[in-house]
Design a protein around this motif. Structure first.
Motif, PDB file in Angstrom:
ATOM      1  N   GLY A  41       0.624  -1.351   0.134  1.00 39.71           N
ATOM      2  CA  GLY A  41      -0.055  -0.054  -0.012  1.00 39.71           C
ATOM      3  C   GLY A  41       0.938   1.285  -0.113  1.00 39.71           C
ATOM      4  O   GLY A  41       0.469   2.210  -0.606  1.00 39.71           O
ATOM      5  N   VAL A  42       2.020   1.181   0.775  1.00 41.34           N
ATOM      6  CA  VAL A  42       2.722   2.607   0.801  1.00 41.34           C
ATOM      7  C   VAL A  42       3.698   2.672  -0.354  1.00 41.34           C
ATOM      8  O   VAL A  42       4.430   3.820  -0.346  1.00 41.34           O
ATOM      9  N   ILE A  43       3.823   1.670  -1.203  1.00 40.83           N
ATOM     10  CA  ILE A  43       4.600   1.850  -2.311  1.00 40.83           C
ATOM     11  C   ILE A  43       4.281   2.574  -3.535  1.00 40.83           C
ATOM     12  O   ILE A  43       5.195   3.087  -4.532  1.00 40.83           O
ATOM     13  N   VAL A  44       3.033   2.958  -3.780  1.00 40.20           N
ATOM     14  CA  VAL A  44       2.450   3.479  -4.767  1.00 40.20           C
ATOM     15  C   VAL A  44       2.494   5.114  -4.656  1.00 40.20           C
ATOM     16  O   VAL A  44       2.156   5.827  -3.753  1.00 40.20           O
ATOM     17  N   ASN A  45       3.049   5.569  -5.544  1.00 39.77           N
ATOM     18  CA  ASN A  45       3.024   7.145  -5.765  1.00 39.77           C
ATOM     19  C   ASN A  45       3.424   7.534  -7.315  1.00 39.77           C
ATOM     20  O   ASN A  45       3.377   6.547  -8.146  1.00 39.77           O
ATOM     21  N   THR A  47       5.868   8.358  -8.993  1.00 41.82           N
ATOM     22  CA  THR A  47       7.161   7.830  -9.711  1.00 41.82           C
ATOM     23  C   THR A  47       7.008   6.205  -9.896  1.00 41.82           C
ATOM     24  O   THR A  47       7.353   5.926 -10.908  1.00 41.82           O
ATOM     25  N   THR A  48       6.527   5.547  -8.872  1.00 41.34           N
ATOM     26  CA  THR A  48       6.685   4.128  -8.816  1.00 41.34           C
ATOM     27  C   THR A  48       5.458   3.533  -9.727  1.00 41.34           C
ATOM     28  O   THR A  48       5.687   2.540 -10.338  1.00 41.34           O
ATOM     29  N   ALA A  49       4.254   4.094  -9.485  1.00 44.35           N
ATOM     30  CA  ALA A  49       3.143   3.627 -10.036  1.00 44.35           C
ATOM     31  C   ALA A  49       2.136   4.736 -10.541  1.00 44.35           C
ATOM     32  O   ALA A  49       1.099   4.957  -9.699  1.00 44.35           O
ATOM     33  N   PRO A  50       2.534   5.564 -11.579  1.00 47.70           N
ATOM     34  CA  PRO A  50       1.644   6.793 -11.728  1.00 47.70           C
ATOM     35  C   PRO A  50       0.494   6.604 -12.043  1.00 47.70           C
ATOM     36  O   PRO A  50      -0.538   7.330 -11.740  1.00 47.70           O
ATOM     37  N   SER A  51       0.050   5.391 -12.934  1.00 43.90           N
ATOM     38  CA  SER A  51      -1.209   5.138 -13.487  1.00 43.90           C
ATOM     39  C   SER A  51      -2.293   4.750 -11.978  1.00 43.90           C
ATOM     40  O   SER A  51      -3.434   5.566 -11.839  1.00 43.90           O
ATOM     41  N   MET A  52      -1.674   4.121 -11.094  1.00 40.82           N
ATOM     42  CA  MET A  52      -2.264   3.857  -9.993  1.00 40.82           C
ATOM     43  C   MET A  52      -2.701   4.972  -9.168  1.00 40.82           C
ATOM     44  O   MET A  52      -3.811   5.254  -8.434  1.00 40.82           O
ATOM     45  N   ALA A  53      -1.580   5.869  -8.982  1.00 38.74           N
ATOM     46  CA  ALA A  53      -1.738   7.129  -8.229  1.00 38.74           C
ATOM     47  C   ALA A  53      -2.812   8.133  -8.699  1.00 38.74           C
ATOM     48  O   ALA A  53      -3.582   8.483  -7.833  1.00 38.74           O
ATOM     49  N   ALA A  54      -2.866   8.159 -10.073  1.00 36.67           N
ATOM     50  CA  ALA A  54      -3.561   9.055 -10.750  1.00 36.67           C
ATOM     51  C   ALA A  54      -5.201   8.467 -10.443  1.00 36.67           C
ATOM     52  O   ALA A  54      -6.120   9.298 -10.059  1.00 36.67           O
ATOM     53  N   GLY A 274      16.682  -5.901  -0.520  1.00 36.64           N
ATOM     54  CA  GLY A 274      15.636  -6.818  -0.474  1.00 36.64           C
ATOM     55  C   GLY A 274      14.573  -6.470  -1.663  1.00 36.64           C
ATOM     56  O   GLY A 274      14.927  -6.421  -2.887  1.00 36.64           O
ATOM     57  N   ILE A 275      13.438  -6.399  -1.322  1.00 35.98           N
ATOM     58  CA  ILE A 275      12.388  -6.282  -2.346  1.00 35.98           C
ATOM     59  C   ILE A 275      12.352  -4.669  -2.918  1.00 35.98           C
ATOM     60  O   ILE A 275      11.400  -4.366  -3.595  1.00 35.98           O
ATOM     61  N   ASN A 276      13.222  -4.043  -2.515  1.00 38.72           N
ATOM     62  CA  ASN A 276      13.060  -2.383  -2.807  1.00 38.72           C
ATOM     63  C   ASN A 276      14.370  -2.320  -4.014  1.00 38.72           C
ATOM     64  O   ASN A 276      14.576  -1.062  -4.254  1.00 38.72           O
ATOM     65  N   GLY A 277      14.690  -3.278  -4.697  1.00 40.74           N
ATOM     66  CA  GLY A 277      15.771  -2.983  -5.698  1.00 40.74           C
ATOM     67  C   GLY A 277      15.075  -2.606  -7.090  1.00 40.74           C
ATOM     68  O   GLY A 277      13.840  -2.785  -7.109  1.00 40.74           O
ATOM     69  N   PRO A 278      15.864  -2.581  -8.001  1.00 38.40           N
ATOM     70  CA  PRO A 278      15.343  -2.078  -9.393  1.00 38.40           C
ATOM     71  C   PRO A 278      14.689  -3.026 -10.150  1.00 38.40           C
ATOM     72  O   PRO A 278      13.610  -2.743 -10.639  1.00 38.40           O
ATOM     73  N   THR A 279      15.010  -4.242  -9.777  1.00 32.61           N
ATOM     74  CA  THR A 279      13.971  -5.328 -10.515  1.00 32.61           C
ATOM     75  C   THR A 279      12.453  -5.545  -9.765  1.00 32.61           C
ATOM     76  O   THR A 279      11.568  -5.378 -10.633  1.00 32.61           O
ATOM     77  N   SER A 280      12.503  -5.029  -8.589  1.00 26.33           N
ATOM     78  CA  SER A 280      11.031  -5.032  -8.251  1.00 26.33           C
ATOM     79  C   SER A 280      10.240  -3.718  -8.524  1.00 26.33           C
ATOM     80  O   SER A 280       9.039  -3.638  -8.681  1.00 26.33           O
ATOM     81  N   MET A 281      11.138  -2.645  -8.535  1.00 25.70           N
ATOM     82  CA  MET A 281      10.483  -1.413  -8.928  1.00 25.70           C
ATOM     83  C   MET A 281      10.037  -1.596 -10.355  1.00 25.70           C
ATOM     84  O   MET A 281       8.838  -1.175 -10.763  1.00 25.70           O
ATOM     85  N   ALA A 282      10.564  -2.260 -11.379  1.00 24.60           N
ATOM     86  CA  ALA A 282      10.209  -2.458 -12.840  1.00 24.60           C
ATOM     87  C   ALA A 282       9.172  -3.396 -12.826  1.00 24.60           C
ATOM     88  O   ALA A 282       8.293  -3.228 -13.630  1.00 24.60           O
ATOM     89  N   ARG A 285       6.218  -1.049 -11.935  1.00 20.30           N
ATOM     90  CA  ARG A 285       5.752  -0.232 -13.166  1.00 20.30           C
ATOM     91  C   ARG A 285       4.849  -1.258 -14.278  1.00 20.30           C
ATOM     92  O   ARG A 285       4.021  -0.798 -14.893  1.00 20.30           O
ATOM     93  N   ASN A 286       5.515  -2.520 -14.353  1.00 17.02           N
ATOM     94  CA  ASN A 286       4.910  -3.427 -15.223  1.00 17.02           C
ATOM     95  C   ASN A 286       3.400  -3.394 -15.143  1.00 17.02           C
ATOM     96  O   ASN A 286       2.646  -3.235 -15.938  1.00 17.02           O
ATOM     97  N   ALA A 287       2.993  -3.574 -13.946  1.00 14.68           N
ATOM     98  CA  ALA A 287       1.518  -3.811 -13.478  1.00 14.68           C
ATOM     99  C   ALA A 287       0.706  -2.526 -13.625  1.00 14.68           C
ATOM    100  O   ALA A 287      -0.385  -2.645 -14.322  1.00 14.68           O
ATOM    101  N   ASP A 288       1.570  -1.470 -13.331  1.00 16.58           N
ATOM    102  CA  ASP A 288       0.894  -0.076 -13.448  1.00 16.58           C
ATOM    103  C   ASP A 288       0.683   0.044 -15.084  1.00 16.58           C
ATOM    104  O   ASP A 288      -0.426   0.735 -15.253  1.00 16.58           O
ATOM    105  N   ASP A 289       1.488  -0.054 -15.868  1.00 12.64           N
ATOM    106  CA  ASP A 289       1.258  -0.102 -17.353  1.00 12.64           C
ATOM    107  C   ASP A 289       0.053  -0.796 -17.869  1.00 12.64           C
ATOM    108  O   ASP A 289      -0.648  -0.229 -18.733  1.00 12.64           O
ATOM    109  N   ASP A 290      -0.154  -2.059 -17.301  1.00 12.91           N
ATOM    110  CA  ASP A 290      -1.242  -2.804 -17.872  1.00 12.91           C
ATOM    111  C   ASP A 290      -2.533  -2.202 -17.279  1.00 12.91           C
ATOM    112  O   ASP A 290      -3.635  -2.221 -18.184  1.00 12.91           O
ATOM    113  N   LEU A 291      -2.438  -1.608 -16.112  1.00 11.76           N
ATOM    114  CA  LEU A 291      -3.691  -0.997 -15.565  1.00 11.76           C
ATOM    115  C   LEU A 291      -4.006   0.255 -16.722  1.00 11.76           C
ATOM    116  O   LEU A 291      -5.238   0.568 -17.107  1.00 11.76           O
ATOM    117  N   ALA A 292      -2.926   0.931 -16.936  1.00 12.90           N
ATOM    118  CA  ALA A 292      -3.112   2.096 -17.968  1.00 12.90           C
ATOM    119  C   ALA A 292      -3.570   1.565 -19.318  1.00 12.90           C
ATOM    120  O   ALA A 292      -4.561   2.326 -20.139  1.00 12.90           O
TER     121      ALA A 292
END
Length: 613
Positions: A41-45, A47-54, A274-282, A285-292
């Motif tokens: 829940g706290v990861i969405v903003n 930068t990380t997930a613009p479609s969900m934030a919007a 841990g789960i805050n590295g670049p692969t997890s961030m990608a 964004r992958n899920a966010d792009d699908d929502l868009a």
């Protein structure tokens, strides 16, 4: 005294923008439920997930949201699909004990439910419907809606898993196009072909590689497979539904970020990043792009004004730790595990050792394991024989389920007393029929005891969690996990707030605009909210139900009164207590975090002396 409760009625404040006046339509609106699996829940903003934030800004953001414990995928899918807590659905975790050998799981009695044939076998055994509650897709198609579920294997089918559902709803998942998958109709096959979308789903490729303790896991998001699912939804299924010109319900279950966070190779054996590295961030964004892509297609088809889009992740996420000073298994040597760290199946190994009973692997031809061997998937049958075990361990990750099939109270007592002594445990919940045990609360206290037709666990074991001190505990939480994945990779399932705090938002004609809801909500509320929006004829069998989130609906109710509570067990001989932070709206309960104070991220401190008295 069994438990102490501290409570306080609190007024819930909501921040509300302009609320449009929406006239009731002559026919129900459409609903798209988008599930970004494992999104914190706290990861969405922006930068990380613009479609969900919007989406959350434009519509409704439900900030006080909750996954159900155990915080696993199929369990929360069952809640979203039915509007019931797990004590009614019987989908207690991704892996459960069924009491019979499941053919689709290689005749294991402890099957992993993210599998279409396994779900079919379990349905067949339990009178055709292992959930024993109608799902929103079934109710919708019975009312004449078009229905589809697309995406991750397991939760997708759960939304319409019975024989009729497989025949009448569109089901597209990992097994589509294989003998194990649900067949596609001729109508949909023609649409897919015309859109240039293959009739068989691709594999995850490199994204499916988890590595081992010497080799890092994946460094890529689940791009190809999710592109296929998004293409099927946007180029074939949604245009088909638009052409039919009748209401529809579409569930899109994105495997990312969950699958990538599990397998990521950014942090081999290290808790940071841990789960805050670049692969997890990608992956986020992958899920966010699908929502868009889904929202863009809805707009292109002229459906924006008649389509509600609800986003709810099934659970949060944490980084894996495999460190323990008390575990017998951690002191043993295994060829596929670094020395001194916990191996997969450590709970089964430890309990078998404590009870001086043999350990049988239900996922490897029921062989009896010797020293230096661990169960293939962590599950174990302890004592007795493969048909009549004394204890069963269903290994899941950030929490495990323990079964005592013959209901022997002395066996249950020994297991509870042993688990209370382990540093990897943070809270136990026990079937009250087996007795009262100091330091524990009951399954009923967390809505795990209801009308379920599947076997009831004897004990739900929550594992310890802690913070890597990044300044935001629920973003950087770590949990002990019973898994074949490595320390530093990702897992969920615990009762920490990092795992229970999912992301929830909604936009569309049935929702307010620019509204932040601070009242508690959960995945059990999702099914009830969709049913209310669509006026579906729900006939509940069980009583452990969510609520329609009426305060977020256009022209809906005001913010509800919320009761906040702390429920505590009696202390055991060492002063350990299982504590639950929970909230309540009417008769509906919401569980924030639970465990032993100091061992669970997000568990509040209390004014009580928690030491032994």
């Amino acid at each position: 005294m069994k438990a102490q409760v501290l409570s306080a009625a609190t007024a819930v404040l909501c921040i509300m923008g302009t609320v449009p006046v929406v006239q009731a339509a002559e026919r129900p609106h459409n609903v798209i439920l988008f599930v970004p699996d494992g999104l914190r829940g706290v990861i969405v903003n922006d930068t990380t997930a613009p479609s969900m934030a919007a989406l959350a800004r434009q519509g409704v953001w439900m900030k006080n949201s909750h996954s159900l414990f155990p915080t696993f995928t199929t369990a929360n899918a069952s809640a979203m699909a039915t509007g019931h807590y797990l004590g009614d659905t019987g989908d207690f975790s991704n892996t459960i004990y069924t009491g019979f050998q499941v053919p689709g799981a290689g005749n294991s009695m402890v099957p992993f439910l993210e599998n279409d044939p396994v779900l079919g076998d379990v349905d067949e055994h339990f009178a055709g419907d292992y959930l024993d509650e109608a799902t929103i897709l079934k109710l919708a198609r019975d009312k004449g809606f078009s229905t589809a579920a697309i995406g991750k294997l397991g939760p997708v089918l759960i939304f319409d898993h019975t024989k009729d559902g497989r025949e009448q709803s569109i089901i597209i998942d990992d097994q589509t196009g294989t003998p194990k998958g649900v067949p596609l109709s001729a109508e949909l096959s023609d649409r897919l072909k015309a859109a240039g979308v293959p009739l068989a789903a691709p594999t995850r490729g490199d994204n499916g590689k988890s590595g081992d303790f010497k080799t890092a896991g994946t460094h890529s998001a689940n791009g190809n497979q999710q592109d296929y699912f998004a293409s099927a939804a946007t180029r074939a299924v949604l245009p088909l539904f638009a052409a039919r010109d009748k209401p529809f319900v579409l569930v899109f279950w994105s495997r990312d970020p969950d699958g990538t966070q599990h397998n990521q190779g950014d942090s081999l054996l290290s808790l940071v990043p841990g789960i805050n590295g670049p692969t997890s961030m990608a992956a986020i964004r992958n899920a966010d792009d699908d929502l868009a892509r889904l929202r863009a297609t809805v707009a292109e088809l002229g459906l924006t004004d008649t389509t509600d889009i609800i986003v709810s992740s099934d659970h949060g996420f944490s980084t894996i730790s495999k460190q323990s000073e008390t575990s017998f298994a951690a002191k043993q040597t295994f060829s596929d595990q670094p020395a001194g760290l916990l191996t997969v199946g450590f709970v089964a190994i430890d309990i078998a050792q404590a009870l001086s009973l043999p350990l049988i692997d239900p996922d490897n031809n029921y062989v009896t394991l010797a020293a230096g061997q661990h169960p293939k998937f962590g599950n174990g049958l302890i004592g007795g024989d493969k048909d009549h075990p004394k204890v069963v361990v269903a290994a899941n990750g950030g929490s495990d389920l323990i079964y005592v099939p013959d209901g022997d109270k002395d066996t249950a007592r020994k297991v509870v007393e042993f688990l209370m002594s382990q540093d990897y445990v943070s809270g136990l919940f026990v079937d009250e029929k087996l007795g009262h045990f100091p330091g524990t609360l009951t399954l009923a206290d967390i809505n795990l005891q209801g009308t379920a037709v599947t076997p009831l666990p004897a004990i739900a074991v929550n594992f310890r969690s802690f913070d890597t001190v990044c300044g935001e505990p629920t973003r950087c939480a770590v949990e002990l996990a019973d898994t074949g994945l490595q320390q530093g990779q990702g897992m969920h399932g615990s009762f920490s707030r990092a795992d229970t705090q999912n992301f929830m938002a909604a936009v569309g004609p049935d929702f307010k605009a620019g509204f932040i809801d601070l009242a508690p909500t959960s995945n059990a509320d999702i099914g009830k909210t969709i049913a209310k929006i669509l006026d579906l004829p729900v006939a509940d069998k069980g009583k452990l139900v969510g609520r329609p989130i009426t305060e977020v609906m256009a022209g809906g109710a005001p913010a509800p009164e919320v009761l906040s509570e702390i429920l505590m067990s009696d202390p055991d001989s060492k002063g350990l207590r299982t504590v639950i932070d929970r909230q309540q709206v009417g008769d509906t309960l919401y569980f924030d975090a639970a465990g032993f104070p100091g061992r669970t991220v997000g568990l509040s401190s209390t004014p009580f002396d928690l030491k032994a008295k």
